[in-house]
Design an enzyme around this catalytic site. Structure first.
Site, short mmCIF file in Angstrom:
data_model
loop_
_atom_site.label_atom_id
_atom_site.label_comp_id
_atom_site.label_asym_id
_atom_site.label_seq_id
_atom_site.Cartn_x
_atom_site.Cartn_y
_atom_site.Cartn_z
N ASP A 158 0.71 -1.00 0.05
CA ASP A 158 -0.09 0.03 0.08
C ASP A 158 0.96 1.30 -0.01
O ASP A 158 1.09 2.11 1.11
CB ASP A 158 -0.96 0.02 1.18
CG ASP A 158 -2.03 1.18 1.47
OD1 ASP A 158 -2.06 1.78 0.26
OD2 ASP A 158 -2.77 1.28 2.19
N CYS A 159 1.61 1.44 -1.08
CA CYS A 159 2.58 2.38 -1.33
C CYS A 159 2.05 3.84 -1.90
O CYS A 159 1.19 3.82 -2.64
CB CYS A 159 3.90 1.98 -2.06
SG CYS A 159 3.19 1.05 -3.55
#
Length: 291
Positions: A158-159
């Site tokens: 979840d960048c």
């Protein structure tokens, strides 16, 4: 009547969007970044960083449900999940819905993000950090992967966008590390931007990751906040059949899981892997280059 100011998103050169700021709730500025949290009548509370919207109360469920339930229901027998990033806790909120999971590790580089979001976006995590299966690790995601000896059934990255500190989470070294940390039939997923605006990012992912797994592909979801069209999520696994599951199989797994969703459905899951022709062409061109 209170005067309203505007927040302009400037992520894409020559194109953007604006949000009315009904009330500024929090703002912090350093030499390298500016973080803003404000109220907007359409999207509720909004968090923005350096001219890019990060999350909103009203539409975050689309992003987090798809990036969680697609890989977990595709895998069907996952016991251990690793989340890289996701400090706002919403990904964790969706992951803990899966009762069969035994261990959930979340790696977030900045403890302040976790604290701020628990204060200003409490519904994002909705108590998920208190789940006894969860281990929160405050560390750099790349460093964690490089030194990790544990394997996981699903890894969710979840960048942020591939600029600045988040750029390393789109690197070949990161993908190689994630592959090493996956079980034999494990699945890796990650946000990969909006193809219409960031097609080169998808191609870069293919070039950097496709040599590590038997399958490198993408699925999509329409997230209103992330402008320019549907958002793409990277998908990598050695199990080449797992994204071709029948609707009946997905429906049975979804019903058995007993989870509640607002966006995800088994039919959407199946359809999300169908990509526009221009995106398919770009992906296959990058595959040819990396072959």
């Amino acid at each position: 009547m209170q005067d309203k100011t505007l927040y302009f998103e400037t992520l894409h050169p020559g194109y953007g969007q604006y949000f009315e700021i009904d009330k500024m709730l929090y703002e912090q500025q350093t030499d390298s970044w500016t973080l803003s949290i404000f109220e907007n009548r359409r999207f509720g509370r909004v968090m923005a960083l350096n001219g890019a919207i990060q999350t909103t109360e009203r539409d975050e469920f689309v992003y987090h449900e798809m990036l969680t339930h697609v890989p977990l229901l595709a895998h069907a027998s996952a016991k251990k999940v690793l989340i890289i990033g996701g400090g706002d806790g919403a990904m964790l909120r969706e992951v803990v819905k899966h009762r069969a999971l035994e261990r959930i590790v979340m790696v977030e580089i900045d403890p302040q993000v976790v604290s701020l979001c628990q204060t200003w976006f409490p519904n994002h995590s909705a108590g998920a950090f208190d789940d006894p299966r969860v281990e929160l690790v405050i560390a750099d995601g790349m460093a964690f992967i490089a030194n990790c000896s544990e394997q996981f059934d699903v890894i969710i990255s979840d960048c942020t966008d591939p600029v600045g500190p988040g750029e390393v989470l789109f690197s070949s070294d990161f993908y190689a590390g994630c592959k090493r940390c996956l079980t034999q039939d494990g699945i890796f997923v990650a946000q990969n931007g909006v193809p219409f605006m960031q097609l080169e990012s998808l191609q870069d992912t293919v070039r950097r990751m496709s040599s590590y797994t038997r399958e490198c592909w993408f699925f999509t979801a329409a997230v209103p906040t992330y402008i320019g069209g549907s958002m793409a999520f990277a998908w990598a696994t050695d199990d080449i059949e797992v994204r071709r599951l029948s609707l009946a199989t997905l429906e049975a797994r979804f019903n058995e899981a007993g989870i509640s969703t607002r966006y995800y459905t088994p039919a959407l899951h199946q359809a999300s892997f169908a990509l526009p022709h221009y995106v398919e062409q770009a992906i296959r061109s990058a595959m040819t280059e990396s072959a």
